[in-house]
Design a protein around this motif. Structure first.
Motif, PDB file in Angstrom:
ATOM      1  N   VAL A   3     -53.702-100.011 -16.332  1.00 12.23           N
ATOM      2  CA  VAL A   3     -52.673 -99.425 -15.474  1.00 12.23           C
ATOM      3  C   VAL A   3     -51.543-100.437 -15.355  1.00 12.23           C
ATOM      4  O   VAL A   3     -51.789-101.629 -15.113  1.00 12.23           O
ATOM      5  N   ASN A   4     -50.302 -99.983 -15.502  1.00 12.90           N
ATOM      6  CA  ASN A   4     -49.189-100.931 -15.439  1.00 12.90           C
ATOM      7  C   ASN A   4     -49.113-101.570 -14.057  1.00 12.90           C
ATOM      8  O   ASN A   4     -49.495-100.979 -13.044  1.00 12.90           O
ATOM      9  N   ALA A   5     -48.593-102.776 -14.048  1.00 16.00           N
ATOM     10  CA  ALA A   5     -48.583-103.588 -12.832  1.00 16.00           C
ATOM     11  C   ALA A   5     -47.773-102.946 -11.713  1.00 16.00           C
ATOM     12  O   ALA A   5     -48.141-103.043 -10.532  1.00 16.00           O
ATOM     13  N   GLU A   6     -46.659-102.275 -12.065  1.00 15.96           N
ATOM     14  CA  GLU A   6     -45.827-101.671 -11.022  1.00 15.96           C
ATOM     15  C   GLU A   6     -46.578-100.590 -10.259  1.00 15.96           C
ATOM     16  O   GLU A   6     -46.516-100.520  -9.024  1.00 15.96           O
ATOM     17  N   ALA A   7     -47.295 -99.731 -10.972  1.00 20.92           N
ATOM     18  CA  ALA A   7     -48.060 -98.663 -10.317  1.00 20.92           C
ATOM     19  C   ALA A   7     -49.152 -99.250  -9.441  1.00 20.92           C
ATOM     20  O   ALA A   7     -49.382 -98.787  -8.309  1.00 20.92           O
ATOM     21  N   ARG A   8     -49.825-100.288  -9.937  1.00 19.34           N
ATOM     22  CA  ARG A   8     -50.889-100.904  -9.145  1.00 19.34           C
ATOM     23  C   ARG A   8     -50.325-101.549  -7.880  1.00 19.34           C
ATOM     24  O   ARG A   8     -50.931-101.493  -6.815  1.00 19.34           O
ATOM     25  N   GLN A   9     -49.163-102.167  -8.001  1.00 12.12           N
ATOM     26  CA  GLN A   9     -48.541-102.802  -6.836  1.00 12.12           C
ATOM     27  C   GLN A   9     -48.142-101.777  -5.784  1.00 12.12           C
ATOM     28  O   GLN A   9     -48.338-101.989  -4.584  1.00 12.12           O
ATOM     29  N   ARG A  10     -47.572-100.646  -6.226  1.00 14.76           N
ATOM     30  CA  ARG A  10     -47.181 -99.608  -5.272  1.00 14.76           C
ATOM     31  C   ARG A  10     -48.394 -99.017  -4.564  1.00 14.76           C
ATOM     32  O   ARG A  10     -48.384 -98.833  -3.335  1.00 14.76           O
ATOM     33  N   LEU A  11     -49.456 -98.757  -5.312  1.00 18.26           N
ATOM     34  CA  LEU A  11     -50.672 -98.207  -4.702  1.00 18.26           C
ATOM     35  C   LEU A  11     -51.318 -99.207  -3.759  1.00 18.26           C
ATOM     36  O   LEU A  11     -51.778 -98.854  -2.668  1.00 18.26           O
ATOM     37  N   THR A 115     -46.633 -90.433   3.763  1.00 16.24           N
ATOM     38  CA  THR A 115     -46.391 -91.424   2.716  1.00 16.24           C
ATOM     39  C   THR A 115     -45.306 -90.896   1.798  1.00 16.24           C
ATOM     40  O   THR A 115     -45.037 -89.689   1.736  1.00 16.24           O
ATOM     41  N   ASP A 116     -44.692 -91.808   1.040  1.00 12.53           N
ATOM     42  CA  ASP A 116     -43.690 -91.416   0.057  1.00 12.53           C
ATOM     43  C   ASP A 116     -44.245 -91.617  -1.352  1.00 12.53           C
ATOM     44  O   ASP A 116     -43.521 -91.998  -2.280  1.00 12.53           O
ATOM     45  N   GLN A 117     -45.541 -91.369  -1.499  1.00  2.00           N
ATOM     46  CA  GLN A 117     -46.209 -91.567  -2.781  1.00  2.00           C
ATOM     47  C   GLN A 117     -45.655 -90.593  -3.822  1.00  2.00           C
ATOM     48  O   GLN A 117     -45.513 -89.403  -3.574  1.00  2.00           O
ATOM     49  N   VAL A 118     -45.358 -91.112  -5.008  1.00  8.42           N
ATOM     50  CA  VAL A 118     -44.849 -90.277  -6.089  1.00  8.42           C
ATOM     51  C   VAL A 118     -46.028 -89.669  -6.846  1.00  8.42           C
ATOM     52  O   VAL A 118     -47.110 -90.250  -6.898  1.00  8.42           O
ATOM     53  N   PRO A 119     -45.852 -88.496  -7.451  1.00 11.09           N
ATOM     54  CA  PRO A 119     -46.949 -87.833  -8.169  1.00 11.09           C
ATOM     55  C   PRO A 119     -47.575 -88.708  -9.244  1.00 11.09           C
ATOM     56  O   PRO A 119     -48.794 -88.660  -9.455  1.00 11.09           O
ATOM     57  N   ALA A 120     -46.759 -89.484  -9.943  1.00 12.28           N
ATOM     58  CA  ALA A 120     -47.299 -90.331 -11.011  1.00 12.28           C
ATOM     59  C   ALA A 120     -48.292 -91.344 -10.461  1.00 12.28           C
ATOM     60  O   ALA A 120     -49.339 -91.625 -11.073  1.00 12.28           O
ATOM     61  N   ASP A 121     -48.004 -91.902  -9.283  1.00  6.64           N
ATOM     62  CA  ASP A 121     -48.921 -92.868  -8.680  1.00  6.64           C
ATOM     63  C   ASP A 121     -50.222 -92.191  -8.252  1.00  6.64           C
ATOM     64  O   ASP A 121     -51.305 -92.775  -8.355  1.00  6.64           O
ATOM     65  N   LEU A 123     -51.583 -89.679  -9.721  1.00 11.63           N
ATOM     66  CA  LEU A 123     -52.332 -89.474 -10.957  1.00 11.63           C
ATOM     67  C   LEU A 123     -53.050 -90.755 -11.376  1.00 11.63           C
ATOM     68  O   LEU A 123     -54.211 -90.730 -11.781  1.00 11.63           O
ATOM     69  N   VAL A 124     -52.353 -91.876 -11.261  1.00  4.60           N
ATOM     70  CA  VAL A 124     -52.974 -93.167 -11.586  1.00  4.60           C
ATOM     71  C   VAL A 124     -54.163 -93.425 -10.674  1.00  4.60           C
ATOM     72  O   VAL A 124     -55.248 -93.820 -11.125  1.00  4.60           O
ATOM     73  N   LEU A 125     -53.977 -93.205  -9.375  1.00  4.25           N
ATOM     74  CA  LEU A 125     -55.069 -93.395  -8.428  1.00  4.25           C
ATOM     75  C   LEU A 125     -56.239 -92.482  -8.767  1.00  4.25           C
ATOM     76  O   LEU A 125     -57.407 -92.905  -8.722  1.00  4.25           O
ATOM     77  N   SER A 126     -55.948 -91.238  -9.118  1.00  2.00           N
ATOM     78  CA  SER A 126     -57.001 -90.282  -9.448  1.00  2.00           C
ATOM     79  C   SER A 126     -57.817 -90.746 -10.649  1.00  2.00           C
ATOM     80  O   SER A 126     -59.046 -90.665 -10.655  1.00  2.00           O
ATOM     81  N   LEU A 127     -57.150 -91.268 -11.667  1.00  2.00           N
ATOM     82  CA  LEU A 127     -57.851 -91.750 -12.857  1.00  2.00           C
ATOM     83  C   LEU A 127     -58.738 -92.955 -12.531  1.00  2.00           C
ATOM     84  O   LEU A 127     -59.867 -93.074 -13.020  1.00  2.00           O
ATOM     85  N   LEU A 128     -58.220 -93.869 -11.707  1.00  2.80           N
ATOM     86  CA  LEU A 128     -59.015 -95.034 -11.308  1.00  2.80           C
ATOM     87  C   LEU A 128     -60.251 -94.616 -10.517  1.00  2.80           C
ATOM     88  O   LEU A 128     -61.363 -95.101 -10.754  1.00  2.80           O
TER      89      LEU A 128
END
Length: 285
Positions: A3-11, A115-121, A123-128
């Motif tokens: 998972v890219n670092a930016e997505a992990r940092q936001r989550l 929260t202001d969570q974006v859909p892409a984030d 999805l990343v959380l769901s996969l993890l």
């Protein structure tokens, strides 16, 4: 899955900022399927362990990969949780749901505008979380298989007792079906008892065996031969009329092995062979 670092940092930042709310809602949702089988304090503790494992994947050096070297602590936490729940009798679905519930929590927060969570984030959380849930399910299954194997072995031990009837005489009362696994346990326990007691006679009682076929007879004969190699004479007791007819019909040969109709007859035979004399006492009226 990296998972890219930016997505992990936001989550990670989102989960850290709403940690108390997330844990509270997580425990509340997870409690629905557990029907009070865990105390509130214990459930919160278990939820926090999963939360810490998730944060370890987001903030650790494993790039979000559970199988990576940087996620060893997360794997250890999830593995211990799975084994613990397997021992406590929870179902695999209940165990995996404890992990998957975080997705419902985050979805609720997002839909409520908290929260202001974006859909892409998401999805990343769901996969993890899916990866964590599958690992939990797999570990649970292996733990249950190990528990069942241990219980089966214990039942075999309990169902094949070797008892000492007299000095120098032991008996194995068999009850139920005699398959290969149980026959091996019978043989091992009998041989060990012969060594421990120094007994010269062993009685294999098949009164409780419902039927004797060729396979069962072979198991019995192997046990007798093994005992003979240890220097003990074996007697087979419990030969009922139906079993005698079956043995004859199948052409099974017991050779020179002594056979008796009952355990009492076999014991008398063994005692006489060992030099014990019997006498009847006259009872006067």
């Amino acid at each position: 899955m990296k998972v890219n670092a930016e997505a992990r940092q936001r989550l990670s930042a989102l989960l850290r900022a709403r940690e108390n709310d997330v844990l509270q809602r997580w425990a509340e949702i997870a409690a629905r399927s557990l029907r009070g089988r865990l105390t509130e304090a214990e459930l919160v503790r278990q939820v926090r362990e999963v939360y810490v494992a998730l944060m370890g994947m987001l903030e650790g050096a494993g790039d979000g990969e559970l199988a990576g070297a940087g996620s060893s602590e997360s794997r250890a936490a999830l593995g211990e949780l799975s084994r613990s729940w397997a021992r406590q009798g929870f179902t695999p679905t209940e165990t995996a749901n404890l992990v998957f519930t975080i997705k419902e929590v985050m979805l609720d927060l997002s839909e409520s505008g908290e929260t202001d969570q974006v859909p892409a984030d998401f999805l990343v959380l769901s996969l993890l979380v899916d990866e964590m849930g599958l690992y939990t399910f797999d570990t649970y299954t292996k733990a249950r298989e190990s528990i069942i194997a241990d219980q089966t072995e214990q039942l075999l031990e309990l169902s094949t007792p070797v008892v000492k009837l007299w000095d120098g005489v032991v008996a194995v009362p068999l009850v139920g079906t005699l398959d290969s696994a149980r026959a091996q346990v019978v043989m091992e326990k009998l041989l060990q008892t012969l060594v421990d007691t120094g007994s010269a006679y062993a009685i294999v009682d098949i009164t409780g065996v419902p039927a004797v076929d060729t396979q069962v007879a072979q198991h019995i004969l192997k046990t007798v031969v093994a005992a003979r190699l240890m220097g003990a004479e074996c007697i087979i007791s419990g030969i009922r009329p139906q079993i005698a007819q079956t043995v004859v019909a199948l052409g099974i040969e017991f050779g020179d092995i002594a056979t008796k109709a009952s355990l009492a007859d076999a014991l008398v035979h063994a005692l006489r062979a060992s030099g014990v004399e019997f006498s009847k006492r006259n009872r006067s009226l």
